[in-house]
Structure formats: structure tokens, C-alpha cells
Design a protein around this motif. Sequence first.
Motif, PDB file in Angstrom:
ATOM      1  N   SER A  38      12.844 -11.429   3.262  1.00  8.63           N
ATOM      2  CA  SER A  38      13.516 -10.456   3.775  1.00  8.63           C
ATOM      3  C   SER A  38      12.965  -9.321   4.557  1.00  8.63           C
ATOM      4  CB  SER A  38      14.334  -9.646   2.651  1.00  8.63           C
ATOM      5  OG  SER A  38      13.247  -9.033   1.780  1.00  8.63           O
ATOM      6  N   GLU A  39      13.567  -8.604   5.562  1.00  9.61           N
ATOM      7  CA  GLU A  39      13.016  -7.596   6.635  1.00  9.61           C
ATOM      8  C   GLU A  39      12.366  -6.414   5.757  1.00  9.61           C
ATOM      9  OE1 GLU A  39      15.661  -6.492   9.747  1.00  9.61           O
ATOM     10  OE2 GLU A  39      15.742  -8.633  10.339  1.00  9.61           O
ATOM     11  N   ASP A  40      13.008  -6.119   4.671  1.00  8.07           N
ATOM     12  CA  ASP A  40      12.528  -4.814   4.012  1.00  8.07           C
ATOM     13  C   ASP A  40      11.229  -5.209   2.960  1.00  8.07           C
ATOM     14  OD1 ASP A  40      14.077  -6.059   2.162  1.00  8.07           O
ATOM     15  OD2 ASP A  40      14.998  -4.243   1.355  1.00  8.07           O
ATOM     16  N   CYS A  41      10.876  -6.452   2.875  1.00 11.49           N
ATOM     17  CA  CYS A  41       9.950  -6.896   2.031  1.00 11.49           C
ATOM     18  C   CYS A  41       8.483  -6.160   2.469  1.00 11.49           C
ATOM     19  CB  CYS A  41       9.719  -8.330   1.832  1.00 11.49           C
ATOM     20  SG  CYS A  41       8.477  -8.852   0.785  1.00 11.49           S
ATOM     21  N   PRO A  42       7.621  -5.763   1.611  1.00 11.64           N
ATOM     22  CA  PRO A  42       6.331  -5.128   2.220  1.00 11.64           C
ATOM     23  C   PRO A  42       5.422  -6.099   2.666  1.00 11.64           C
ATOM     24  CG  PRO A  42       6.782  -4.647  -0.001  1.00 11.64           C
ATOM     25  CD  PRO A  42       7.918  -5.461   0.194  1.00 11.64           C
ATOM     26  N   LEU A  43       4.521  -5.861   3.794  1.00 11.01           N
ATOM     27  CA  LEU A  43       4.074  -6.957   4.459  1.00 11.01           C
ATOM     28  C   LEU A  43       2.877  -7.650   3.422  1.00 11.01           C
ATOM     29  CD1 LEU A  43       3.183  -5.238   7.721  1.00 11.01           C
ATOM     30  CD2 LEU A  43       4.848  -6.931   7.259  1.00 11.01           C
ATOM     31  N   GLU A  44       2.328  -6.916   2.060  1.00 12.44           N
ATOM     32  CA  GLU A  44       1.530  -7.599   1.414  1.00 12.44           C
ATOM     33  C   GLU A  44       1.931  -8.492   0.325  1.00 12.44           C
ATOM     34  OE1 GLU A  44       2.406  -4.257   1.853  1.00 12.44           O
ATOM     35  OE2 GLU A  44       0.881  -2.804   1.692  1.00 12.44           O
ATOM     36  N   CYS A  45       3.436  -8.633   0.546  1.00  7.32           N
ATOM     37  CA  CYS A  45       4.105  -9.339  -0.482  1.00  7.32           C
ATOM     38  C   CYS A  45       5.070 -10.496  -0.156  1.00  7.32           C
ATOM     39  CB  CYS A  45       5.027  -8.323  -1.445  1.00  7.32           C
ATOM     40  SG  CYS A  45       4.008  -6.999  -2.020  1.00  7.32           S
ATOM     41  N   ASP A  46       5.723 -11.185  -0.921  1.00  7.96           N
ATOM     42  CA  ASP A  46       6.576 -12.262  -0.592  1.00  7.96           C
ATOM     43  C   ASP A  46       7.835 -11.865  -1.202  1.00  7.96           C
ATOM     44  OD1 ASP A  46       4.928 -13.929   1.213  1.00  7.96           O
ATOM     45  OD2 ASP A  46       4.061 -14.688  -0.501  1.00  7.96           O
ATOM     46  N   ALA A  54      13.493 -10.850  -6.398  1.00  8.56           N
ATOM     47  CA  ALA A  54      12.255 -10.935  -6.781  1.00  8.56           C
ATOM     48  C   ALA A  54      11.000 -10.485  -5.632  1.00  8.56           C
ATOM     49  CB  ALA A  54      11.739 -12.436  -7.313  1.00  8.56           C
ATOM     50  N   MET A  55       9.930  -9.651  -6.028  1.00 13.82           N
ATOM     51  CA  MET A  55       8.956  -9.488  -5.107  1.00 13.82           C
ATOM     52  C   MET A  55       7.606 -10.021  -5.755  1.00 13.82           C
ATOM     53  SD  MET A  55       8.333  -5.885  -3.386  1.00 13.82           S
ATOM     54  CE  MET A  55       6.890  -5.170  -4.186  1.00 13.82           C
ATOM     55  N   ARG A  60      -3.349 -10.386  -4.464  1.00 10.63           N
ATOM     56  CA  ARG A  60      -3.609 -10.088  -2.962  1.00 10.63           C
ATOM     57  C   ARG A  60      -4.568  -9.006  -2.819  1.00 10.63           C
ATOM     58  NH1 ARG A  60       1.709 -11.877  -0.944  1.00 10.63           N
ATOM     59  NH2 ARG A  60       2.012 -13.732  -2.483  1.00 10.63           N
ATOM     60  N   ASN A  61      -5.563  -8.671  -3.843  1.00  8.86           N
ATOM     61  CA  ASN A  61      -6.583  -7.634  -3.836  1.00  8.86           C
ATOM     62  C   ASN A  61      -5.931  -6.385  -3.420  1.00  8.86           C
ATOM     63  OD1 ASN A  61      -8.852  -9.639  -4.214  1.00  8.86           O
ATOM     64  ND2 ASN A  61      -8.408 -10.279  -1.996  1.00  8.86           N
ATOM     65  N   LEU A  62      -4.699  -6.068  -3.855  1.00 11.64           N
ATOM     66  CA  LEU A  62      -4.120  -4.741  -3.724  1.00 11.64           C
ATOM     67  C   LEU A  62      -4.710  -3.541  -4.411  1.00 11.64           C
ATOM     68  CD1 LEU A  62      -0.393  -5.900  -3.841  1.00 11.64           C
ATOM     69  CD2 LEU A  62      -1.766  -5.742  -2.038  1.00 11.64           C
ATOM     70  N   GLN A  63      -4.966  -2.533  -3.952  1.00  8.88           N
ATOM     71  CA  GLN A  63      -5.364  -1.475  -4.742  1.00  8.88           C
ATOM     72  C   GLN A  63      -4.431  -0.389  -4.916  1.00  8.88           C
ATOM     73  OE1 GLN A  63      -8.820  -0.038  -2.383  1.00  8.88           O
ATOM     74  NE2 GLN A  63      -9.757  -2.001  -2.424  1.00  8.88           N
ATOM     75  N   HIS A  64      -3.245  -0.685  -4.596  1.00 13.25           N
ATOM     76  CA  HIS A  64      -2.045   0.205  -4.918  1.00 13.25           C
ATOM     77  C   HIS A  64      -0.730  -0.440  -5.123  1.00 13.25           C
ATOM     78  CE1 HIS A  64      -1.641  -0.282  -0.538  1.00 13.25           C
ATOM     79  NE2 HIS A  64      -0.408   0.039  -0.832  1.00 13.25           N
ATOM     80  N   VAL A  65       0.070   0.129  -5.654  1.00 17.41           N
ATOM     81  CA  VAL A  65       1.587  -0.499  -5.901  1.00 17.41           C
ATOM     82  C   VAL A  65       2.430  -0.152  -4.603  1.00 17.41           C
ATOM     83  CG1 VAL A  65       3.803  -0.458  -6.947  1.00 17.41           C
ATOM     84  CG2 VAL A  65       1.583  -0.189  -8.213  1.00 17.41           C
ATOM     85  N   PRO A  66       2.507  -1.524  -3.733  1.00 19.88           N
ATOM     86  CA  PRO A  66       3.405  -1.358  -2.545  1.00 19.88           C
ATOM     87  C   PRO A  66       4.659  -0.829  -2.674  1.00 19.88           C
ATOM     88  CG  PRO A  66       3.226  -3.515  -3.224  1.00 19.88           C
ATOM     89  CD  PRO A  66       2.338  -2.676  -4.198  1.00 19.88           C
ATOM     90  N   TYR A  67       5.451  -0.398  -1.468  1.00 21.18           N
ATOM     91  CA  TYR A  67       6.629   0.052  -1.579  1.00 21.18           C
ATOM     92  C   TYR A  67       7.775  -1.265  -2.109  1.00 21.18           C
ATOM     93  CZ  TYR A  67      11.478   0.340   0.399  1.00 21.18           C
ATOM     94  OH  TYR A  67      12.867   0.489   0.608  1.00 21.18           O
ATOM     95  N   ILE A  72      15.512  -5.049  -5.541  1.00 18.63           N
ATOM     96  CA  ILE A  72      14.400  -5.622  -6.178  1.00 18.63           C
ATOM     97  C   ILE A  72      14.534  -5.555  -7.995  1.00 18.63           C
ATOM     98  CG2 ILE A  72      11.828  -6.165  -6.961  1.00 18.63           C
ATOM     99  CD1 ILE A  72      12.875  -7.420  -4.177  1.00 18.63           C
ATOM    100  N   LYS A  73      14.608  -6.514  -8.618  1.00 17.44           N
ATOM    101  CA  LYS A  73      14.570  -6.410  -9.985  1.00 17.44           C
ATOM    102  C   LYS A  73      13.308  -6.807 -10.888  1.00 17.44           C
ATOM    103  CE  LYS A  73      19.725  -6.821 -10.456  1.00 17.44           C
ATOM    104  NZ  LYS A  73      20.865  -7.554 -11.118  1.00 17.44           N
ATOM    105  N   TYR A  74      12.761  -7.798 -10.001  1.00 11.04           N
ATOM    106  CA  TYR A  74      11.485  -8.459 -10.743  1.00 11.04           C
ATOM    107  C   TYR A  74      10.101  -8.492  -9.748  1.00 11.04           C
ATOM    108  CZ  TYR A  74      15.387 -10.667 -13.125  1.00 11.04           C
ATOM    109  OH  TYR A  74      16.361 -10.957 -13.893  1.00 11.04           O
TER     110      TYR A  74
END
Length: 341
Positions: A38-46, A54-55, A60-67, A72-74
Amino acid sequence: MRWRGLGLQLVGERFSQLQWLSHLRGRRRHIASHWTTSEDCPLECDCPSSFPTAMYCHSRNLQHVPYVPSHIKYVYLQRNQITGIQDGVFDNATNLVWVVLFQNQLSSDKIGKNVFSKLKNLDKLYLNHNELTRVPPNLPKCITDLRLGHNKISKILSNSFEGMTNLTNLQLRSNVIEEVGGALKGLKSLTMLDMRKNKLRKIPDHLPERLQQLYLEFNSIESVPVDFLPMYPKLQFVRLAHNKLTDKGIPSNVFNVSTLVELDLSHNKLEKIPTVSRSLENLYLQANKIKEFSLGSFCRVVDMTNFSRLRVLRLDANQISVKDIPAEAAYCLRLAASIDL
């Protein structure tokens, strides 16, 4: 160069700008349409179209919680390098049902006091395998499954689980907890409590009345309260292996309760078999110091109508052998499928 630019332009016509950018970032690992994001999904996620609520942001070696988009429920954030969560991170996604954050580097001092407070539909919160030193404050009352194992929690405050009357599964294993006080008293729906591998010196007080499974292995518990099981009539599985229990610390008939299905007292310092109910099905006593086989521990009267329902009995790594079992055991333990000596 003109051909290459034209190719990008033609391909780009099939994607919106955000979709094309995500394609360049390598988010689309599969060409199949069910993995369209989906278009509003953050680039770091699927955010696969086949699971639109679901997101997936794990590993992904993330250091913060993305938008997190509002629909999203999960959200899956496990196996990253997230050290903290600021207040407001989830305020746009108040319909979250699952938040999965295990195997990160979360520190208690870097978690906002109201990070989870607005998630009124939150059902599962997984914070195990982090660096937490205390239970996060202001947890939603609606949570049913809370996992805080494999952290560095040393103390449970009296209000840590206040109002969480829907909580059914609480995992606190592999921390450094010495006592819980009355923190568990109000958990009216709790059926499973896992406090393995802590520093408990006694069985926690004020356990919920509906508790069915109690796991306390690898602690330093020396005794069992006289009224332990009568106070908790729903308990079916009790595991006290790898503690410091002695015969002196086990009152007579404390385990003679008909609701109990499985009892694990292995790897302690018992010298005799405690009296158990005839309805008990699994009894683990291996690696103690038991010196005699007392048939009366299983059957007070031995005849054709009075016999134990025991199916598994482990007595290996003790000080008894097959020759110590009386012949009457064939009647008393007639249902036993396995007896290890």
C-alpha cells in the motif's frame, strides 16, 4: 542514455511515485500481485495487500519504530535494534491489536510513560528478549497475552498490572525477580503464569483463583505453603523443578488435590515421595534423594476399585531401584505407561 531514460519513464508510468521509490529500495522481493504494498506503508516495511491490516518490519536493522498507518492492526517489529519508543509513536494507529517487539534492545528508561496507553484494542504485547528493568507503565487493560521474559526486571511494582482483568497469559521467565508482592492479585482472568529462571525464594502470594498453569522452575524456592493448592482450585499443571525443596518444606497432603494433572518436583532435595491425589496423571521426581518407594503415596487402599490414574512416573537418578517396588504396585499403578527408575 536516451534509451535508458525512456525505460525508466515507461516503467514509472505503471507505479505511483511512492511505489516506484519502494521498488528501488528493494522492498518488493516477489513479483506476485499478493505482495503489492500500500502507498502509505513506510519504506522500511512491507504491507502486503493479502493482509491489508498487517505491517511487517522485522529483521530490518531498525533503530526506531517507523510510522504506523491508521488502518494497521498487526505490527511486527521483532529482531531489530530498537532501543526506545517515544510517547505518541502509536497515536495514529489506536486500533492496533498485536504489537510484536521481541529481540530488540529496548531500555525501560527510553520507553515513554504513555506509549501504549491509547491502544484500547491491544490484545498481544510481546516485549521479551530486551533490556527492560521494569514493567512498562500504563499498559492497556485489554491485553490478554503479555510477554516480558528474558529481560532484566528485578522488581514488580504493586500497580504494574493494575486493572488488567483480561490478562490470561503472563510470561516473566528469565528475569531477576525476587518477589511480586500483591501485583498479581487483580488478574482475575489469568490462567498461565511463567516465572521460570528468576530469583524467587517462595511461591508468589495472591495468585489469581483461575490460574491453571504455574511454571516456577529454576528458582530458589525451599517450601510450599500448607494451603497452597486448596487456595487455587483450578491449578492443573505445577512445575517446581530445579529449586531447593526438601521434605521439611512440603506439608503432608499438600499435593493431594484432585484437580492436579501434572506435578514436576524433579531436581530438588526430596528424600521421600510426597502424597499425591489418585487423579494425578504425570509425576516427575527424578534427580532427588529419594531412598524408598512408598506405595501409600499413590494409593491409600490397594484393591480392584482403588487405583491411581498415574500414567507417567519418573524416579530415575534417585537412590531406589526396581527391586524396591512392591508387587502391589501392579494394582495401584495399573494405568502407568511409563515408570523410570
